[in-house]
Write an enzyme that holds these catalytic residues in place. Structure first.
Site, PDB file in Angstrom:
ATOM      1  N   ARG A 118      16.784  -0.138  -2.042  1.00 54.61           N
ATOM      2  CA  ARG A 118      15.572  -0.652  -2.672  1.00 54.61           C
ATOM      3  C   ARG A 118      15.774  -0.953  -4.144  1.00 54.61           C
ATOM      4  O   ARG A 118      16.484  -0.231  -4.855  1.00 54.61           O
ATOM      5  CB  ARG A 118      14.430   0.348  -2.504  1.00 54.61           C
TER       6      ARG A 118
ATOM      7  N   HIS B  85      -4.149 -14.092   9.224  1.00 52.24           N
ATOM      8  CA  HIS B  85      -3.209 -13.165   9.873  1.00 52.24           C
ATOM      9  C   HIS B  85      -3.921 -11.985  10.517  1.00 52.24           C
ATOM     10  O   HIS B  85      -3.420 -10.867  10.504  1.00 52.24           O
ATOM     11  CB  HIS B  85      -2.166 -12.692   8.863  1.00 52.24           C
TER      12      HIS B  85
ATOM     13  N   ARG C 172       2.754  -9.841   7.118  1.00 48.71           N
ATOM     14  CA  ARG C 172       4.157  -9.776   7.578  1.00 48.71           C
ATOM     15  C   ARG C 172       4.363  -8.984   8.857  1.00 48.71           C
ATOM     16  O   ARG C 172       5.493  -8.828   9.305  1.00 48.71           O
ATOM     17  CB  ARG C 172       5.028  -9.180   6.472  1.00 48.71           C
TER      18      ARG C 172
ATOM     19  N   PRO D 191       0.809  -1.212   0.000  1.00 45.56           N
ATOM     20  CA  PRO D 191       0.000   0.000   0.000  1.00 45.56           C
ATOM     21  C   PRO D 191       0.844   1.265   0.000  1.00 45.56           C
ATOM     22  O   PRO D 191       1.742   1.419   0.816  1.00 45.56           O
ATOM     23  CB  PRO D 191      -0.809  -0.108   1.295  1.00 45.56           C
ATOM     24  N   GLU D 192       0.577   2.153  -0.933  1.00 45.19           N
ATOM     25  CA  GLU D 192       1.199   3.471  -0.940  1.00 45.19           C
ATOM     26  C   GLU D 192       0.081   4.502  -0.777  1.00 45.19           C
ATOM     27  O   GLU D 192      -1.053   4.138  -0.477  1.00 45.19           O
ATOM     28  CB  GLU D 192       2.000   3.674  -2.231  1.00 45.19           C
TER      29      GLU D 192
ATOM     30  N   LYS E 234       1.090   8.124   4.141  1.00 39.81           N
ATOM     31  CA  LYS E 234       0.601   6.743   4.046  1.00 39.81           C
ATOM     32  C   LYS E 234       0.003   6.274   5.369  1.00 39.81           C
ATOM     33  O   LYS E 234      -0.224   5.082   5.557  1.00 39.81           O
ATOM     34  CB  LYS E 234       1.743   5.799   3.666  1.00 39.81           C
TER      35      LYS E 234
END
Length: 290
Positions: free
Chosen positions: A280, A111, A130, A2-3, A69
């Site tokens: 990155r 999760h 995660r 998600p951005e 964000k």
DNA sequence: GGTTTCCACCGGCAGC
DNA sequence: TGCTGCCGGTGGAAA
């Protein structure tokens, strides 16, 4: 992942579902409780899970907005206001449902880490594969100083000036442009996907030093970033790996990406290259981007 | 004190 | 099949 556009879509869907409702109880997954007991800052930041549960009870959700964000939930209890700040990390997702079974995808259902039971019986669920996301309960924004250091919203009038000013500072001038536009203190909400797209559209090599780009080109680049963020918001965000909106739906922006994840340049058909910038992975066209 | 580097937080998945 | 190593948004500690 998600951005900003994905968070914007989530907030627009979540706000009408959540505002006005009252939290009755909170439950936290055993795996997060165990991590916290081992001293780790797993999802629940800045306080113990017991404190978080106690502090969230009887809170009314007053408003849900986006800042960069981050999701900001304004809360109120007994006339006192609070702020719940949520970041989705890599794989976070919120769901408003009546039962766990309504979380359609198994990987999100498996999760679920924080479940808010509302006074009306509904559930507000935070799932995170995660566990890179965060929930941080504050009295006011200033209680977590990094939030105050965020760049202006990219759609605000002063955002471009702020970006240009940053590029002139010594600590940014000699850095690769991609690292700088992805820095949340320089531009809010521009992650790897949209930085990659904007640099491709501008024909700028991601490793090009900031000081080697003219003022005019930097201003154009900023406008391209804003346009791409807006285009993605309009398309419902990019669905790459694990992002889903509040209804579990995917966006369509991923089909419009021209460089991120591509093997071949859509302009000149040369094979794309990839390099590490600021830690990155950065994809670019070695022929078009200089 | 400003700046840079490193690490933690994790599960999924590619590659062997 | 099973193991290892890599990936990544952000904050905070260490150098």
């Amino acid at each position: 992942m998600p951005e900003l556009p994905e968070v914007e879509g989530l907030v627009r869907a979540l706000a009408p579902e959540a505002v006005g409702r009252v939290i009755q109880d909170v439950s936290i997954s055993p795996i997060v409780v165990e991590s916290k007991e081992r001293g780790r800052e797993a999802i629940i930041k800045g306080m113990s899970t017991e404190q978080f549960i106690q502090n969230m009870k009887d809170m009314t959700i007053v408003n849900v907005t986006r800042r960069s964000k981050y999701i900001y939930m304004d809360l109120e209890r007994n006339g006192q206001s609070y702020l719940l700040v949520s970041h989705l990390g890599m794989t976070g997702a919120w769901f408003t449902v009546n039962s766990i079974e309504e979380v359609m995808e198994e990987k999100f259902r498996r999760h679920i880490h924080v479940t808010f039971t509302m006074k009306d019986g509904g559930l507000l669920i935070y799932s995170d594969i995660r566990r890179f996301g965060e929930l941080r309960l504050l009295n006011i924004e200033a209680d977590h100083p990094p939030l105050l250091k965020m760049a202006p919203e990219p759609f605000d009038d002063d955002a471009c000036t702020h970006f240009i000013d940053c590029t002139l500072l010594p600590r940014y001038a000699r850095k690769p442009i991609k690292e700088v536009i992805m820095d949340g203190q320089v531009i809010s909400g521009c992650g790897n996907i949209y930085a990659t797209e904007a640099l491709f559209k501008m024909n700028i090599h991601p490793a090009r030093k900031v000081e080697r780009i003219s003022l005019k080109r930097k201003q154009e680049l900023f406008q391209v970033i804003v346009d791409i963020l807006q285009e993605s918001i309009d398309a419902g965000g990019s669905t790459i790996s694990d992002y889903r909106n509040i209804n579990g739906e995917a966006g369509t922006m991923q089909d419009r990406l021209k460089m991120y994840g591509q093997k071949e340049c859509p302009t000149c058909e040369v094979e794309t290259k990839s390099m590490q910038i600021g830690g990155r992975t950065s994809v670019y066209c070695p022929k078009c981007q200089r």
